[in-house]
Design a protein around this motif. Structure first.
Motif, PDB file in Angstrom:
ATOM      1  N   SER A  30     -25.791  11.502 -51.193  1.00 36.23           N
ATOM      2  CA  SER A  30     -27.021  10.735 -51.338  1.00 36.23           C
ATOM      3  C   SER A  30     -28.235  11.651 -51.187  1.00 36.23           C
ATOM      4  O   SER A  30     -28.216  12.625 -50.439  1.00 36.23           O
ATOM      5  CB  SER A  30     -27.080   9.618 -50.298  1.00 36.23           C
ATOM      6  N   LEU A  31     -29.283  11.298 -51.900  1.00 36.01           N
ATOM      7  CA  LEU A  31     -30.503  12.103 -51.897  1.00 36.01           C
ATOM      8  C   LEU A  31     -31.235  11.940 -50.573  1.00 36.01           C
ATOM      9  O   LEU A  31     -31.358  10.827 -50.047  1.00 36.01           O
ATOM     10  CB  LEU A  31     -31.399  11.664 -53.058  1.00 36.01           C
ATOM     11  N   ASN A  32     -31.716  13.036 -50.031  1.00 39.02           N
ATOM     12  CA  ASN A  32     -32.466  13.013 -48.773  1.00 39.02           C
ATOM     13  C   ASN A  32     -33.903  12.572 -49.062  1.00 39.02           C
ATOM     14  O   ASN A  32     -34.791  13.387 -49.319  1.00 39.02           O
ATOM     15  CB  ASN A  32     -32.442  14.406 -48.138  1.00 39.02           C
ATOM     16  N   LEU A  33     -34.121  11.253 -49.028  1.00 40.16           N
ATOM     17  CA  LEU A  33     -35.419  10.700 -49.400  1.00 40.16           C
ATOM     18  C   LEU A  33     -36.511  11.035 -48.383  1.00 40.16           C
ATOM     19  O   LEU A  33     -37.679  11.186 -48.755  1.00 40.16           O
ATOM     20  CB  LEU A  33     -35.304   9.177 -49.568  1.00 40.16           C
ATOM     21  N   HIS A  34     -36.138  11.158 -47.119  1.00 41.49           N
ATOM     22  CA  HIS A  34     -37.155  11.485 -46.098  1.00 41.49           C
ATOM     23  C   HIS A  34     -37.725  12.880 -46.343  1.00 41.49           C
ATOM     24  O   HIS A  34     -38.951  13.078 -46.326  1.00 41.49           O
ATOM     25  CB  HIS A  34     -36.546  11.405 -44.696  1.00 41.49           C
ATOM     26  N   ALA A  35     -36.838  13.840 -46.608  1.00 39.10           N
ATOM     27  CA  ALA A  35     -37.301  15.200 -46.886  1.00 39.10           C
ATOM     28  C   ALA A  35     -38.107  15.237 -48.178  1.00 39.10           C
ATOM     29  O   ALA A  35     -39.098  15.969 -48.288  1.00 39.10           O
ATOM     30  CB  ALA A  35     -36.107  16.154 -46.977  1.00 39.10           C
ATOM     31  N   GLU A  46     -34.211  22.376 -49.160  1.00 39.72           N
ATOM     32  CA  GLU A  46     -34.039  23.507 -50.082  1.00 39.72           C
ATOM     33  C   GLU A  46     -32.643  24.112 -49.947  1.00 39.72           C
ATOM     34  O   GLU A  46     -31.987  24.441 -50.953  1.00 39.72           O
ATOM     35  CB  GLU A  46     -35.105  24.569 -49.806  1.00 39.72           C
ATOM     36  N   LYS A  47     -32.176  24.227 -48.711  1.00 38.19           N
ATOM     37  CA  LYS A  47     -30.848  24.803 -48.463  1.00 38.19           C
ATOM     38  C   LYS A  47     -29.749  23.868 -48.971  1.00 38.19           C
ATOM     39  O   LYS A  47     -28.770  24.292 -49.601  1.00 38.19           O
ATOM     40  CB  LYS A  47     -30.670  25.064 -46.967  1.00 38.19           C
ATOM     41  N   GLN A  48     -29.932  22.567 -48.718  1.00 38.22           N
ATOM     42  CA  GLN A  48     -28.930  21.578 -49.109  1.00 38.22           C
ATOM     43  C   GLN A  48     -28.732  21.537 -50.618  1.00 38.22           C
ATOM     44  O   GLN A  48     -27.612  21.427 -51.111  1.00 38.22           O
ATOM     45  CB  GLN A  48     -29.344  20.191 -48.601  1.00 38.22           C
ATOM     46  N   PHE A  96     -42.344  17.337 -58.735  1.00 40.09           N
ATOM     47  CA  PHE A  96     -43.448  16.554 -58.168  1.00 40.09           C
ATOM     48  C   PHE A  96     -43.681  15.245 -58.915  1.00 40.09           C
ATOM     49  O   PHE A  96     -43.842  14.191 -58.294  1.00 40.09           O
ATOM     50  CB  PHE A  96     -44.740  17.387 -58.156  1.00 40.09           C
ATOM     51  N   LYS A  97     -43.701  15.287 -60.247  1.00 41.20           N
ATOM     52  CA  LYS A  97     -44.060  14.088 -61.026  1.00 41.20           C
ATOM     53  C   LYS A  97     -43.081  12.942 -60.821  1.00 41.20           C
ATOM     54  O   LYS A  97     -43.500  11.819 -60.502  1.00 41.20           O
ATOM     55  CB  LYS A  97     -44.179  14.444 -62.514  1.00 41.20           C
ATOM     56  N   PRO A  98     -41.762  13.151 -60.988  1.00 47.75           N
ATOM     57  CA  PRO A  98     -40.844  12.034 -60.728  1.00 47.75           C
ATOM     58  C   PRO A  98     -40.858  11.573 -59.278  1.00 47.75           C
ATOM     59  O   PRO A  98     -40.655  10.396 -58.989  1.00 47.75           O
ATOM     60  CB  PRO A  98     -39.469  12.575 -61.134  1.00 47.75           C
ATOM     61  N   THR A  99     -41.123  12.512 -58.356  1.00 50.09           N
ATOM     62  CA  THR A  99     -41.219  12.139 -56.936  1.00 50.09           C
ATOM     63  C   THR A  99     -42.428  11.250 -56.716  1.00 50.09           C
ATOM     64  O   THR A  99     -42.373  10.269 -55.966  1.00 50.09           O
ATOM     65  CB  THR A  99     -41.313  13.408 -56.061  1.00 50.09           C
TER      66      THR A  99
END
Length: 298
Positions: free
Chosen positions: A2-7, A42-44, A67-70
């Motif tokens: 799963s994507l780390n949304l907090h980071a 970045e490491k993950q 950046f744009k999709p985020t």
């Protein structure tokens, strides 16, 4: 995985603020915690999001790409929060209409009035923007319905949107009834020699006038008066000065009352679709579908 949304949220805010320090102030999260989370991200995922240039922290090429999709992701999150808030604030529902100046000043007032007679407890929010922004607001779930002209935009939209053509609107050259060209047939060359009264740069009608001049191979007219609204533009022409190029939906009532006269310019007929766009009808509340029915009836 799963994507780390907090980071990702921390990355977005650092990029938006321009520094970890400023992002730390805005988010009330310590600088070391933000830096550590971004380094772990970045490491993950084996990517590099920022790089140092002197004392500044700048986005890498991949960071710029991300950046744009985020940004869209977190804007969508804001919209979801707003939807939930609206649900509690307006238990009977809320209808958000977005349209260009023509739609919100000429078409929507009548439809909104008819709608409120049926649904007095439903909140109605009307926003005036240009055609492109109206469509973007709908796509970003900031509006339930978008109504606008400039129909070529609709060919670029998301296929999940439902678009309905309401009118084939024709642009007309109009003057005061006592103008020398009132109700006459003249050439485009003669027409553009007259002083023009137009909407601001970037407005649909002004763009169409410039396109028309290009197609007819004539120099654009001199805009002697410029207004940010249709009504102001029309009233200036009614008062007896200059020429304008306006929507027939706007001009027709004035022509019928004898306050304006049209000019028949040889070889010129310029139409523009007025469309209503919404999300898939099956996903809409009943009152939104009813507003669309009202609009379809005109």
């Amino acid at each position: 995985m799963s994507l780390n949304l907090h980071a990702l949220m921390l990355f977005y805010n650092v990029a938006l603020a321009g520094s970890v320090t400023e992002a730390s102030k805005r988010l009330n999260i310590s600088q070391p915690a933000i830096s550590a989370q971004i380094r772990n991200f970045e490491k993950q995922y084996n990517v590099i999001l920022f790089e140092k240039k002197g004392r500044n922290l700048v986005l890498t090429s991949f960071g710029q790409k991300l950046f744009k999709p985020t940004e869209k992701l977190f804007l969508l999150e804001e919209q979801i929060e707003t939807m939930i808030e609206d649900y509690h604030k307006h238990p009977q529902g809320k209808l958000r209409l977005s349209g260009n100046y023509l739609a919100t000043s000429v078409l929507i007032p009548k439809w909104a009035s008819l709608f409120k007679q049926r649904y007095p407890k439903v909140e109605v929010e009307i926003t005036t923007v240009n055609s492109q922004v109206a469509l973007e607001r709908l796509t970003n779930y900031e509006a339930d319905i978008a109504i606008f002209g400039n129909s070529e935009i609709t060919s670029q939209n998301d296929h999940s949107l439902h678009c309905l053509e309401l009118y084939q609107d024709e642009f007309k050259f109009v003057v005061a009834p006592n103008h020398k060209y009132a109700n006459r047939q003249i050439s485009m060359e003669d027409m553009v020699k007259e002083p023009f009264i137009m909407r601001e740069e970037g407005s649909t009608t002004r763009k169409r006038l410039l396109e028309l001049c290009s197609v007819q191979d004539v120099n654009p007219p001199k805009i002697e008066l410029q207004f940010n609204g249709l009504n102001e533009t029309i009233q200036a022409v009614v008062a007896g000065y200059g020429v304008s190029f306006v929507s027939s939906l706007v001009a027709s009532p004035f022509i019928k009352r004898g306050e304006l006269a049209k000019v028949d310019v040889i070889g010129v007929r310029f139409t523009n679709k007025i469309v209503l766009c919404s999300h898939d009808k099956d996903d809409l509340e009943g009152f939104i579908r009813d507003f669309i029915s009202i609009a379809k009836k005109g």
